[in-house]
Design a protein around this motif. Structure first.
Motif, PDB file in Angstrom:
ATOM      1  N   ALA A  98       0.789  -1.146   0.129  1.00 24.03           N
ATOM      2  CA  ALA A  98       0.174  -0.051  -0.006  1.00 24.03           C
ATOM      3  C   ALA A  98       0.894   1.259  -0.075  1.00 24.03           C
ATOM      4  N   GLY A  99       1.763   1.375   0.797  1.00 25.53           N
ATOM      5  CA  GLY A  99       3.105   2.262   0.805  1.00 25.53           C
ATOM      6  C   GLY A  99       3.399   2.598  -0.426  1.00 25.53           C
ATOM      7  N   PHE A 100       3.994   1.619  -1.227  1.00 22.20           N
ATOM      8  CA  PHE A 100       4.346   1.721  -2.600  1.00 22.20           C
ATOM      9  C   PHE A 100       3.356   2.277  -3.572  1.00 22.20           C
ATOM     10  N   LEU A 101       2.225   1.757  -3.634  1.00 20.39           N
ATOM     11  CA  LEU A 101       1.254   2.318  -4.538  1.00 20.39           C
ATOM     12  C   LEU A 101       0.996   3.628  -4.173  1.00 20.39           C
ATOM     13  N   ASN A 102       1.017   4.207  -3.092  1.00 23.96           N
ATOM     14  CA  ASN A 102       0.901   5.341  -2.666  1.00 23.96           C
ATOM     15  C   ASN A 102       2.105   6.398  -3.328  1.00 23.96           C
ATOM     16  N   ALA A 103       3.184   5.801  -2.965  1.00 22.25           N
ATOM     17  CA  ALA A 103       4.322   6.417  -3.255  1.00 22.25           C
ATOM     18  C   ALA A 103       4.379   6.580  -4.835  1.00 22.25           C
ATOM     19  N   TRP A 104       3.883   5.528  -5.769  1.00 24.76           N
ATOM     20  CA  TRP A 104       4.030   5.481  -6.991  1.00 24.76           C
ATOM     21  C   TRP A 104       2.987   6.545  -7.543  1.00 24.76           C
ATOM     22  N   SER A 105       1.914   6.451  -7.002  1.00 23.48           N
ATOM     23  CA  SER A 105       0.458   7.353  -7.526  1.00 23.48           C
ATOM     24  C   SER A 105       0.807   8.843  -7.249  1.00 23.48           C
ATOM     25  N   TYR A 106       1.446   8.992  -6.249  1.00 24.79           N
ATOM     26  CA  TYR A 106       1.686  10.546  -5.820  1.00 24.79           C
ATOM     27  C   TYR A 106       3.030  11.024  -6.786  1.00 24.79           C
TER      28      TYR A 106
END
Length: 485
Positions: free
Chosen positions: A67-75
Motif C-alpha cells: 500500500a505504501g508503494f502504490l501511494n508513493a507511485w501514484s503521488y
C-alpha cells in the motif's frame, strides 16, 4: 505550502470551468469543504507520524509495504503530471507577450523552458529553493487579492450565462466541475511530504496545512467568481489567460492585464519550483525504505539534493507535455484530470489510515468528543475522495488505473532484489506486518531540537537490524528457521 498550492492552475481554472457555467462555483464550494476535511486529516496524521513522505508514510504504517508503494507511485505520477498541467497554464500567460499566434511547437519550447528552470533551481539546494519559493509566493498574491476584492465590485450578472451550461444533470455537472476544481488544491499535503525538513513538524505541519488551505480557499472562490462576472461566458471558454482578460475589462486597456500576466508567470514558476521538490521528496522517502529504486535515495552536494528524482521527474513531465500538445486540443483539462485522479488515490489511503487508527486506538488516547469529531472528518475525507474519482470521468479513470498498475512490475522487481517472499518477508520486516499501526520511533530528546523529523518506524528498525546483523542477516535467519522448524 501556499506556494505549492497556488500556481498557474488557479489562473487558468476559470476557462476550464467555463463550459459548466456558474454551477461550477457550487462545485468549488463543495471541493473546498472536502479539501478542508483532507487538510484536517493530514494535520492529524502528521502529528502521529512526523516523518517525510506524507501519504506514502501514512499508508505504509497502516496497511503495509505494498500500500505504501502504490501511494508513493501514484503521488509521484501526480507530481510530475501536475507540473505538466501547471506549465501548460503558465505558457498561456507567457504568450500574452510572446508567440501571440500560439504556434504549437513554440508553445512546447516555452513549456520545456518553464519546466527546466525550476529543476535547475532545485538542483542548487534546499536553501535556494526555499528562498525562491518565498519570493514568488509574495508576488503572486497581489493580483489574486486584487481580483478577489476589487474585482467583485465590477461584476456584471449578464456575463455569467446559463447557470448550468454543460447540458448534464445538476449532480453530473457539479461532479465533473469538482474534479477539475480539485486541481487547484493539490499541494495541500505538501507540508507533510517534506515534514522531515521542517522544524517541530508535529506543531508546524498541521498549522501550515489547515491555515494554508483556508487562505487559498477564500482567494480561489472570490477570484473565480470575479472572473466569471467580468468576462463574458462566450469568451471565457476560449481564453488562455482569463485573469488577464478580467483585469483588462475592469481597468480598460492592456496594462492591467499585462501586470496580471506577469504575476501569473511568477506564480507558475514558483509552483513548479515547489512541486519539483515534491517530485523528488516522495520517491526519496520510499527509496529510503527500499520501496523505490535506490537511485532516488541518493543525495548530492552539501545540501543533500535528491538529484536523480528531480531530473527523472522533469524528464517525464517534459515528455507528457510534448505528447499532450500533439494529441489533445484541451491540453490543460486532460492533464489536470489525470493529476487529480492520481492525487486522490493517496488522499483516499491517508483518510483510510486515519480512520483505521481512530477505530483501533482512538479510544485509548482521545476523548469521546474528539474521537467523534476526528472520525467524522476522516470519513468525510474518504467520501470526498471517492466522489472526486467518480467525477474524473471514465477515460481519466482508465488512463489513471493503467499508469497506477504500471507500478506493479516495478514493485516485483524491487522485492526480487530483496530476496524475500510472503511470510518470510513479514517475518524479516518485524514491525511492518503489525496489525495495529504504531507511531514512529522517536529519538531521545537532546539539548538541540532536531533539524529533521525522525525516520519512519520501519526505516529505523531496518537500520538497527542491519547494524546488528550485517549483510548476511537474511541467510542466517533462514538457516535458524530451518534448524528450529
Amino acid at each position: 505550502m501556499i506556494g505549492s498550492i497556488i500556481g498557474t492552475g488557479v489562473f487558468a481554472l476559470p476557462s476550464a470551468l467555463a463550459p459548466y457555467g456558474p454551477i461550477s462555483l457550487v462545485a468549488f464550494i463543495v471541493v473546498t469543504l472536502g479539501a478542508l476535511a483532507l487538510a484536517m486529516t493530514f494535520g492529524s496524521l502528521s502529528k502521529r507520524v512526523p516523518a517525510s513522505g506524507g501519504p506514502y508514510v501514512y499508508a505504509r504504517e497502516a496497511f503495509g509495504e505494498f500500500a505504501g508503494f502504490l501511494n508513493a507511485w501514484s503521488y509521484w505520477i501526480t507530481a510530475w503530471a501536475g507540473n505538466a498541467a501547471i506549465v501548460v497554464a503558465w505558457v498561456g500567460y507567457v504568450e500574452v507577450f510572446v508567440n501571440t499566434g500560439h504556434r504549437k511547437w513554440v508553445s512546447v519550447l516555452i513549456a520545456l523552458i518553464g519546466l527546466w528552470i525550476p529543476a535547475a533551481i532545485n538542483l542548487t539546494g534546499v536553501r535556494n529553493t526555499g528562498a525562491f519559493q518565498v519570493l514568488t509566493t509574495v508576488l503572486k498574491f497581489v493580483p489574486l487579492v486584487f481580483m478577489a476584492t476589487v474585482g467583485l465590485l465590477f461584476i456584471d450578472p449578464d456575463n455569467f450565462g446559463a447557470f448550468n451550461a454543460s447540458g448534464r444533470s445538476t449532480l453530473g455537472a457539479i461532479s465533473a466541475a469538482a474534479a477539475i476544481a480539485l486541481f487547484s488544491y493539490l499541494g495541500l499535503e505538501a507540508a507533510s511530504v517534506v515534514a522531515g525538513r521542517v522544524r517541530d513538524p508535529g506543531r508546524n505541519v498541521p498549522r501550515a496545512t489547515v491555515y494554508g488551505t483556508l487562505v487559498c480557499a477564500v482567494i480561489y472562490i472570490l477570484g473565480t467568481l470575479a472572473v466569471f462576472g467580468t468576462v463574458s461566458h462566450s469568451k471565457l471558454g476560449s481564453s488562455t489567460a482569463p485573469f488577464t482578460d478580467a483585469a483588462n475589462n475592469i481597468l480598460g486597456g492592456h496594462w492591467a492585464g499585462d501586470i496580471v500576466a506577469v504575476a501569473a508567470i511568477i506564480s507558475g514558476i514558483g509552483a513548479l519550483n515547489g512541486w519539483t521538490m515534491l517530485c523528488a521528496e516522495m520517491p526519496y522517502a520510499a527509496a529510503r525504505d527500499g520501496l523505490f529504486p535506490g537511485a532516488f535515495a541518493r543525495l548530492r552536494g552539501e545540501g543533500g539534493v535528491p538529484a536523480f528524482g528531480i531530473v527523472a521527474s522533469t524528464v517525464l513531465a517534459s515528455l507528457i507535455t510534448v505528447f499532450s500538445y500533439t494529441r489533445f486540443d484541451d491540453v490543460f483539462t486532460k492533464i489536470v484530470l489525470l493529476s487529480v485522479l492520481t492525487a486522490v488515490i493517496p488522499y483516499l489511503f491517508s483518510a483510510a489510515a486515519q480512520l483505521y487508527w481512530l477505530l483501533v486506538r482512538g479510544r485509548e488516547t482521545l476523548s469521546g468528543r474528539r474521537l467523534a469529531r476526528d472520525v467524522t472528518v476522516s470519513a468525510l475525507a474518504m467520501a470526498f475522495s471517492y466522489w472526486s474519482i467518480q467525477g474524473s470521468g471514465y477515460q481519466t479513470v482508465y488512463y489513471g488505473l493503467f499508469v497506477l498498475l504500471l507500478g506493479v512490475p516495478v514493485y516485483v522487481w524491487l522485492k526480487r532484489g530483496q530476496g524475500v517472499y510472503g511470510e518470510t518477508a513479514a517475518a524479516e520486516s518485524g514491525t511492518e506486518s503489525a496489525v495495529v499501526p504504531q507511531a514512529p520511533a522517536v529519538p531521545a530528546p537532546s539539548a538541540e531540537p532536531p533539524a529533521r523529523a525522525p525516520e519512519t518506524a520501519v526505516a529505523a528498525e531496518r537500520a538497527t537490524r542491519r547494524s546488528r546483523t550485517g549483510p548476511f542477516a537474511d541467510f542466517r535467519s533462514i538457516v535458524r528457521r530451518r534448524h528450529h522448524g
